[in-house]
Design a protein around this motif. Structure first.
Motif, PDB file in Angstrom:
ATOM      1  N   GLU A 266     -50.346  24.854  10.089  1.00  0.00           N
ATOM      2  CA  GLU A 266     -49.966  23.436  10.188  1.00  0.00           C
ATOM      3  C   GLU A 266     -48.483  23.311   9.858  1.00  0.00           C
ATOM      4  N   ASN A 278     -46.524  23.409   6.638  1.00  0.00           N
ATOM      5  CA  ASN A 278     -47.273  22.614   5.660  1.00  0.00           C
ATOM      6  C   ASN A 278     -48.270  23.522   4.943  1.00  0.00           C
ATOM      7  N   GLU A 279     -49.218  24.042   5.681  1.00  0.00           N
ATOM      8  CA  GLU A 279     -50.188  24.959   5.060  1.00  0.00           C
ATOM      9  C   GLU A 279     -50.837  25.800   6.137  1.00  0.00           C
TER      10      GLU A 279
HETATM   11 MG    MG Z   1     -53.804  20.261   6.125  1.00  0.00          MG
END
Ligand code: MG
Ligand code: ATP
Ligand code: MG
Length: 411
Positions: A266, A278-279
Motif C-alpha cells: 500500500e 504505507n504498509e
Molecule cells: Mg492499510
C-alpha cells in the motif's frame, strides 16, 4: 494429481479465493478457522478442515502435521507456533516465512525495518500511550497526527487521527486506542493526493514480478473502490508514475522480506509525484481482488503457484481497465429503502448486499463475488464486484449504477 497439501491459517474471503485457485489444480487445501462454516471451508470439502483459531498453537501444530506447505490469509497469527513448526516439522515449508510475518505484524517494527532497507516512508516514531507521549509526538510531527496501534490492526481499527492537543482530544485518543493497553506509534500526516497499491509476487526461485499499480479509495479506513490500472490525473502528470510505483513495491519486497507468495504493498502518492510506502501485507490483498477477472493470472493463482514452486503466471492486465467495489454489510435501516430485488432471488439477508448483487448481475462486464458469510454486520466485508471494460471510462460508466444504489440506500 499433485501430492502436496496446502494448509491455510484463516478461512475468510482471502482464504476462500486461495482455496478456489488451489482447487483448479487439484491441490488439496486444509483450512484452520474458528468458523465451522468459514468462507474458505465452504469452497473445498474436506474432513480435515480444523475448527480453531489461527492464534491457537495446538491447532496450528495440528494443521502442520497434515500439510506440506503452510500459508496465511491474515498476518495476525501465532508466529511462535509457526517457529515451533519450523523446528518440529522441518519438511513443512511456511510462506511467508515466520520472520516476515513477525516483522509485518508490528506496524512500527515493519516501518523501522523498511526504513533501514532504504524504502521511502514518511516520518514516524514509537510513542508511549500517555498524554505526555502523545503531546511530545504532536510537537515533533505536527497536527493532524496519525496515531496507530502497533499490532492487531486492520481496516483502520487501531488508527486514530489527533487533530488537537487539548486534553480532551488526547484523552479521547488514548481511550480509542485501548486506554494504554496497546503499544502505539505515531506517523506524520501524509497529505496524499491518491493511494496506490501494487501486488508483488515472488516465486520459490526468487523471481519477483508485480501486478499493475492500481488506485485505491478508502472510506472510513476500509478499501471502498479499486481502479486498475492507476490512471494519471492530467496530461502534465509524470507518465512514468505507475512504473515508479511498481518499482518501489518490487524493491521493498526484494530488499525487506523473505518467502514466496504474494505481498500487497500500500502506498501514498504525493502532490510532487513522490511515492511513500504505507504498509505491506504478506499475502493476497483486498486491492488485488480485481486480478481474478482482469489479469492473465490472478493474485490467488500466483500465490498458490509461488508457495508450491510452480511456474508463476503472467501478471499482465488482459482487459483495458477494471474496477472493484467492496460490498460491505449495511445497517438495518437500509431495508426500508430497498428498491429492486423484493420479488427476485435472495442472495443475502442484508438488503444492501442483495441489491448490489442484483445490479451487478445486470451490468455488462461485472462479476459479483459473495463470500458466504452468514451474518451481516455494518462494515463487514460481505463480497465484492469486479467490473472489466475496454477503457477506464467504460468501467466507470458500468460502475455508476452500483454507486448510485449505494448512495441511495445509504444516503
Ligand atoms: Mg492499510
Ligand atoms: P488495512 O486494513 O489496510 O490493514 P490498517 O488498519 O492497517 O488497514 P492503515 O493502512 O495504516 O490501516 O491506514 C488506513 C488508512 O488510513 C490508509 O489507507 C489511509 O487512507 C489512511 N492513513 C494511514 N496512515 C496515514 C498517514 N500517515 N497520513 C494520512 N492518512 C493515513
Ligand atoms: Mg494494515
Amino acid at each position: 494429481m499433485p501430492s502436496k497439501v496446502v494448509g491455510i491459517l484463516g478461512g475468510g474471503q482471502l482464504g476462500r479465493m486461495l482455496a478456489a485457485s488451489a482447487s483448479l489444480l487439484n491441490i488439496k487445501v486444509i483450512v484452520l478457522d474458528v468458523g465451522v462454516d468459514a468462507p474458505a471451508k465452504q469452497i473445498v470439502a474436506s474432513p480435515s478442515h480444523i475448527d480453531g483459531s489461527f492464534r491457537d498453537k495446538e491447532k496450528i501444530l495440528e494443521l502442520a502435521s497434515q500439510v506440506d506447505v503452510l500459508t496465511v490469509e491474515i498476518e495476525h497469527v501465532d508466529v511462535e507456533a509457526l517457529e515451533t513448526v519450523q523446528k518440529s516439522y522441518p519438511n513443512v515449508s511456511i510462506h511467508p516465512t515466520p520472520s516476515t510475518i513477525r516483522l509485518i505484524q508490528d506496524k512500527y517494527l515493519q516501518k523501522e525495518y523498511l526504513s533501514k532497507c532504504g524504502c521511502p516512508l514518511g516520518p514516524f516514531q514509537a510513542i508511549e500511550a500517555t498524554p505526555e507521549g502523545i503531546t511530545y509526538a504532536a510537537k515533533e510531527l505536527g497536527l493532524p497526527l496519525m496515531l496507530k496501534s502497533r499490532t492487531m490492526a486492520y481496516d483502520g481499527r487501531g488508527n486514530h487521527v489527533l487533530r488537537s492537543t487539548d486534553s480532551q482530544s488526547i484523552v479521547t485518543a488514548i481511550e480509542s486506542l485501548g486506554s494504554g493497553s496497546r503499544k502505539l506509534y505515531a506517523e506524520k500526516w501524509v497529505p496524499f493526493v491518491k493511494e496506490l497499491a501494487v501486488m508483488v509476487v515472488r516465486g520459490l526461485d526468487g523471481t519477483v514480478s508485480s501486478y499493475p499499480a492500481v488506485e485505491t479509495i478508502h472510506r472510513d479506513n476500509i478499501c471502498h473502490i479499486v481502479w486498475a490500472p492507476f490512471r494519471l490525473r492530467n496530461i502534465d502528470e509524470d507518465p512514468t508514475l505507475p512504473t515508479k510505483a511498481e518499482q518501489v513495491a518490487k524493491e521493498a519486497i526484494k530488499k525487506a522480506f523473505e518467502g514466496a507468495g504474494v505481498f500487497g504493498v500500500e502506498m501514498f502518492l504525493l502532490e510532487n509525484g513522490e511515492i511513500l510506502i504505507n504498509e505491506i501485507a504478506p499475502r493476497p490483498h483486498n486491492s488485488g481482488h480485481y486480478t481474478i477477472e482482469a489479469c492473465e493470472s490472478s493474485q490467488y493463482d500466483n500465490h498458490i503457484r509461488a508457495i508450491l514452486g510452480l511456474p508463476l503466471g503472467s501478471t499482465r492486465l488482459k482487459v483495458g481497465a477494471a474496477g472493484m467495489l467492496n460490498i460491505l454489510g449495511s445497517s438495518n435501516d437500509v431495508a426500508s429503502k430497498s428498491t429492486t430485488s423484493s420479488s427476485s432471488l435472495t442472495f443475502s439477508d442484508d438488503t444492501l448486499v442483495n441489491e448490489l448483487t442484483h445490479i451487478a448481475l445486470r451490468t455488462p462486464g461485472a462479476s459479483p463475488h459473495l463470500y458466504g458469510k452468514g451474518q451481516s454486520r455494518k462494515g463487514r466485508k460481505m463480497g465484492h464486484v469486479t467490473i472489466v471494460g475496454s477503457s477506464s471510462a467504460e468501467v466507470r460508466e458500468r460502475m455508476s449504477p452500483l454507486l448510485t444504489c449505494l448512495a441511495e440506500l445509504e444516503g
